[in-house]
Design an enzyme around this catalytic site. Structure first.
Site, PDB file in Angstrom:
ATOM      1  N   ARG A 139       0.873  -1.183   0.000  1.00  0.00           N
ATOM      2  CA  ARG A 139       0.000   0.000   0.000  1.00  0.00           C
ATOM      3  C   ARG A 139       0.897   1.216   0.000  1.00  0.00           C
ATOM      4  O   ARG A 139       1.678   1.441   0.931  1.00  0.00           O
ATOM      5  CB  ARG A 139      -0.906  -0.012   1.227  1.00  0.00           C
ATOM      6  CG  ARG A 139      -1.655   1.287   1.415  1.00  0.00           C
ATOM      7  CD  ARG A 139      -2.758   1.203   2.430  1.00  0.00           C
ATOM      8  NE  ARG A 139      -3.895   0.461   1.924  1.00  0.00           N
ATOM      9  CZ  ARG A 139      -5.137   0.559   2.403  1.00  0.00           C
ATOM     10  NH1 ARG A 139      -5.411   1.365   3.402  1.00  0.00           N
ATOM     11  NH2 ARG A 139      -6.120  -0.143   1.885  1.00  0.00           N
TER      12      ARG A 139
ATOM     13  N   ARG B  42     -13.798  -8.689   1.737  1.00  0.00           N
ATOM     14  CA  ARG B  42     -12.357  -8.482   1.528  1.00  0.00           C
ATOM     15  C   ARG B  42     -11.588  -9.750   1.900  1.00  0.00           C
ATOM     16  O   ARG B  42     -10.650 -10.159   1.220  1.00  0.00           O
ATOM     17  CB  ARG B  42     -11.846  -7.306   2.383  1.00  0.00           C
ATOM     18  CG  ARG B  42     -12.426  -5.936   2.068  1.00  0.00           C
ATOM     19  CD  ARG B  42     -12.021  -5.465   0.687  1.00  0.00           C
ATOM     20  NE  ARG B  42     -10.584  -5.459   0.499  1.00  0.00           N
ATOM     21  CZ  ARG B  42      -9.755  -4.461   0.876  1.00  0.00           C
ATOM     22  NH1 ARG B  42     -10.239  -3.372   1.404  1.00  0.00           N
ATOM     23  NH2 ARG B  42      -8.447  -4.539   0.658  1.00  0.00           N
TER      24      ARG B  42
ATOM     25  N   ASP C  76     -17.239   6.970  -1.729  1.00  0.00           N
ATOM     26  CA  ASP C  76     -15.963   6.887  -1.006  1.00  0.00           C
ATOM     27  C   ASP C  76     -15.675   8.296  -0.467  1.00  0.00           C
ATOM     28  O   ASP C  76     -16.322   9.275  -0.884  1.00  0.00           O
ATOM     29  CB  ASP C  76     -14.861   6.422  -1.980  1.00  0.00           C
ATOM     30  CG  ASP C  76     -13.493   6.238  -1.325  1.00  0.00           C
ATOM     31  OD1 ASP C  76     -13.406   6.182  -0.080  1.00  0.00           O
ATOM     32  OD2 ASP C  76     -12.490   6.164  -2.076  1.00  0.00           O
TER      33      ASP C  76
ATOM     34  N   HIS D 186      -7.409   0.462  -6.454  1.00  0.00           N
ATOM     35  CA  HIS D 186      -7.610  -0.391  -5.271  1.00  0.00           C
ATOM     36  C   HIS D 186      -8.285  -1.690  -5.753  1.00  0.00           C
ATOM     37  O   HIS D 186      -9.461  -1.941  -5.471  1.00  0.00           O
ATOM     38  CB  HIS D 186      -8.472   0.363  -4.254  1.00  0.00           C
ATOM     39  CG  HIS D 186      -8.416  -0.190  -2.868  1.00  0.00           C
ATOM     40  ND1 HIS D 186      -7.642  -1.288  -2.505  1.00  0.00           N
ATOM     41  CD2 HIS D 186      -9.056   0.203  -1.716  1.00  0.00           C
ATOM     42  CE1 HIS D 186      -7.805  -1.532  -1.219  1.00  0.00           C
ATOM     43  NE2 HIS D 186      -8.644  -0.648  -0.725  1.00  0.00           N
TER      44      HIS D 186
ATOM     45  N   GLN E  57     -10.138  -4.206  -3.257  1.00  0.00           N
ATOM     46  CA  GLN E  57     -11.442  -3.708  -2.826  1.00  0.00           C
ATOM     47  C   GLN E  57     -12.484  -3.941  -3.915  1.00  0.00           C
ATOM     48  O   GLN E  57     -13.606  -4.367  -3.640  1.00  0.00           O
ATOM     49  CB  GLN E  57     -11.342  -2.218  -2.493  1.00  0.00           C
ATOM     50  CG  GLN E  57     -12.657  -1.607  -2.058  1.00  0.00           C
ATOM     51  CD  GLN E  57     -13.133  -2.097  -0.705  1.00  0.00           C
ATOM     52  OE1 GLN E  57     -12.422  -2.005   0.278  1.00  0.00           O
ATOM     53  NE2 GLN E  57     -14.357  -2.619  -0.643  1.00  0.00           N
TER      54      GLN E  57
HETATM   55  N1  NVA Z   1      -9.954   6.580  -1.656  1.00  0.00           N
HETATM   56  C1  NVA Z   1      -9.617   6.166  -0.312  1.00  0.00           C
HETATM   57  C2  NVA Z   1      -9.874   4.709  -0.144  1.00  0.00           C
HETATM   58  C3  NVA Z   1      -9.593   4.187   1.226  1.00  0.00           C
HETATM   59  C4  NVA Z   1      -9.830   2.720   1.345  1.00  0.00           C
HETATM   60  C5  NVA Z   1      -8.164   6.515  -0.024  1.00  0.00           C
HETATM   61  O1  NVA Z   1      -7.328   6.297  -0.910  1.00  0.00           O
HETATM   62  O2  NVA Z   1      -7.875   6.997   1.062  1.00  0.00           O
HETATM   63  N1   CP Z   2     -11.333  -0.222   2.334  1.00  0.00           N
HETATM   64  C1   CP Z   2     -10.064  -0.256   2.780  1.00  0.00           C
HETATM   65  O1   CP Z   2      -9.116  -0.499   2.028  1.00  0.00           O
HETATM   66  O2   CP Z   2      -9.936  -0.051   4.109  1.00  0.00           O
HETATM   67  P1   CP Z   2      -8.569   0.129   4.897  1.00  0.00           P
HETATM   68  O3   CP Z   2      -7.985   1.439   4.469  1.00  0.00           O
HETATM   69  O4   CP Z   2      -8.978   0.113   6.346  1.00  0.00           O
HETATM   70  O5   CP Z   2      -7.651  -1.013   4.555  1.00  0.00           O
END
Ligand code: NVA
Ligand code: CP
Length: 323
Positions: free
Chosen positions: A114, A303, A235, A141, A144
């Protein structure tokens, strides 16, 4: 002793040993096969042993769902997870990706990463000799999106022809949903304010993948965008790394909240999804996220199941028996 994994899930064979950097790395057939495998894991009807395998997590950003679901998924398969958080490894002190990726490949069997830039993820994949999984970048992502597809399929059966309207920022989530939706013949509408559109290159890529079976559209009015949609998705308006834009974005996204009035414009069977974490009263109302159309906790649970399927597909020896 059941049949070998490769015989039960032949469509997943091309994924073994590969990377998942983008939702578009999977074909439609592979995506659907992963969902089938995930559904079997969810039912508890399949057991597969990955003991002796190790997954490393390199997370430069915060995570609850992705971190925990990968850890539990690997545990259920009998494997091991190592938290290689940059703050406790030399990654945080600037050791080059080229060195880190080659060293870690000598210890672990896969890396879930990540980070901010997709380019850094691609660098890891270039230098690593083990599978690299996108656990969220600023661009995409994909893990997800797989959980989202499983959740939609649980509610509607066939995905083909369904309309998913994503309301909000044209961000990583919007990108992966556009690509996955296009692959699977869904109509994906992104409703976003001017200036917060999806990346034009991803939009172009999604439209090419969609061919004639699906449509990918970008609109700036939420009400017509959600009309007759079976799935409403939203989101956060400020993703990780955009915290300093939070106030400005609150103003820019006014009118883009998935609330009861917007939900009333969608198909009467519509479900509401959110990848979480959610900001109630901003991109989604408290009433909608807690209401009868919301599937956000099933989605979060999924997930675990899709990532168990993904790890099996990437790491299982073809002769591993399934029982
Ligand atoms: N768009 C959000 C998704 C978090 C799971 C981010 O990148 O923070
Ligand atoms: N949806 C998601 O990726 O959540 P986290 O940021 O908690 O991993």
């Amino acid at each position: 002793m059941g049949p070998p994994f490769s015989q039960r899930f032949p469509a997943l064979a091309p994924l073994r040993g590969g990377d998942l950097l983008s939702s578009a790395d999977l074909s439609a057939e592979e995506t659907l096969a992963l969902l089938d495998l995930a559904a079997e894991f969810k039912r508890g009807s399949l057991h597969l042993d990955l003991s002796g395998k190790a997954l490393g997590l390199i997370f430069t950003k915060a995570s609850t769902r992705t971190r925990v679901s990968f850890s539990v998924a690997m545990g259920r398969l009998g494997g091991q997870v190592l938290d290689l958080n940059p703050s406790v490894t030399q990654v945080g002190r600037g050791e080059p990706v080229a060195d880190t990726a080659r060293v870690l490949s000598r210890y672990v069997d896969a890396l879930a990463i990540r980070t901010f830039e997709q380019r850094e993820l691609a660098d890891y994949a270039h230098w690593a000799s083990v599978p690299v999984i996108n656990a969220l970048t600023d661009l995409e992502h994909p893990c997800q999106a797989l959980a989202d597809l499983l959740t939609i399929r649980e509610n509607f059966g066939d995905l083909r022809g369904l309309t998913l309207t994503y309301v909000g920022d044209g961000n990583n989530m919007a990108h992966s949903l556009m690509l996955s939706g296009a692959l699977l013949g869904m109509h994906v509408r992104v409703a976003c304010p001017e200036g917060f559109c999806p990346d034009p290159a991803v939009l172009d890529q999604a439209r090419k993948l969609a061919g004639r079976a699906a449509t990918i559209s970008v609109l700036h009015e939420p009400v017509p965008a959600v009309r007759d949609a079976e799935v409403l998705y939203t989101d956060v308006w400020a993703s990780m790394g955009q915290e300093q834009e939070q106030q400005q974005r609150l103003q820019a996204f006014a009118g883009f909240c998935v609330d009861e009035a917007l939900l009333a414009e969608a198909d009467p069977r519509a479900i509401v999804l959110h990848c979480l974490p959610a900001h109630r009263g901003e991109e989604i109302s408290a009433g909608v996220i807690e209401g009868s159309a919301s599937r956000v906790f099933d989605q979060a649970e999924n997930r675990l199941h899709v990532q168990q399927a993904l790890l099996a597909a990437l790491l299982a020896d073809p002769n591993t028996p399934c029982s």
